[in-house]
Design a protein around this motif. Structure first.
Motif: not given
Length: 185
Positions: A46, A80-81, A84-85, A88-90, A92-93, A118-119
């Motif tokens: 990051s 963040l969760e 991601n939901k 998508g995870r990308e 979130g990243d 992580g977060n």
């Protein structure tokens, strides 16, 4: 015969110089890789310091005296969760990377900025005061507001907490970090 020997020695000398120049070029190339590898060892994907860097920093605060005026600020992205939901995870990243940029821009001039994994993100400040933390929070709030206006579909919402060791009187950095986690909850 002496002329042949001189020619052979001259060719050997020229080849030695050519190979030496080649070796120097390769050495320069490898030193560039060395800088990249060193950066990879200490910098998270990051863009801010990684957990290994944090561990090294934590070790530098091994005595109560070294912790005397240290402040530790912990941040999490509370949605963040959900991001991601939803996206998508990308996505979130990407949000993590964007938050790291905001965190770095807001806090790096005051202290050590890193990702605890992580977060979890952290700023460690020497000679920290409430006023310093207020400046960091104000800078972050301004940048987060601007970011969220530009990204209304995926805004960044954070949790944050900081104790000052001048008030907590922890004898170890682990104790200060534990106090920070307690305030975050």
């Amino acid at each position: 015969m002496p002329i042949v020997m001189a020619c052979i020695l001259f060719c050997f000398f020229v080849l030695s110089i050519v190979f030496l120049l080649y070796d120097l070029k390769q050495l320069k190339r490898f030193s560039g890789f060395s800088k990249q590898w060193e950066q990879m060892a200490y910098i998270d994907k990051s863009g801010i310091h990684n957990r290994y860097s944090l561990d090294l920093l934590f070790q530098s605060y091994s005595t109560p005296e070294s912790l005397e005026n240290v402040g530790c600020c912990l941040f999490t992205i509370k949605n963040l969760e959900e991001i991601n939901k939803k996206a998508g995870r990308e996505a979130g990243d990407a949000v993590i990377k964007d938050f790291c940029n905001i965190l770095d821009e807001s806090g790096a001039k005051y202290g050590f900025v890193g990702r605890n994994g992580g977060n979890e993100f952290i700023i460690v400040l020497e000679n920290c005061t409430k006023a310093t933390m207020s400046l960091i929070y104000a800078a972050m709030d301004k940048r987060l507001h601007f970011y969220n206006e530009r990204h209304p579909d995926l805004p960044i919402k954070i949790n944050r907490a900081f104790p000052l060791n001048s008030k907590e009187n922890c004898s170890s950095f682990f104790g200060l970090l534990t106090a920070t986690y307690a305030k975050l909850q």
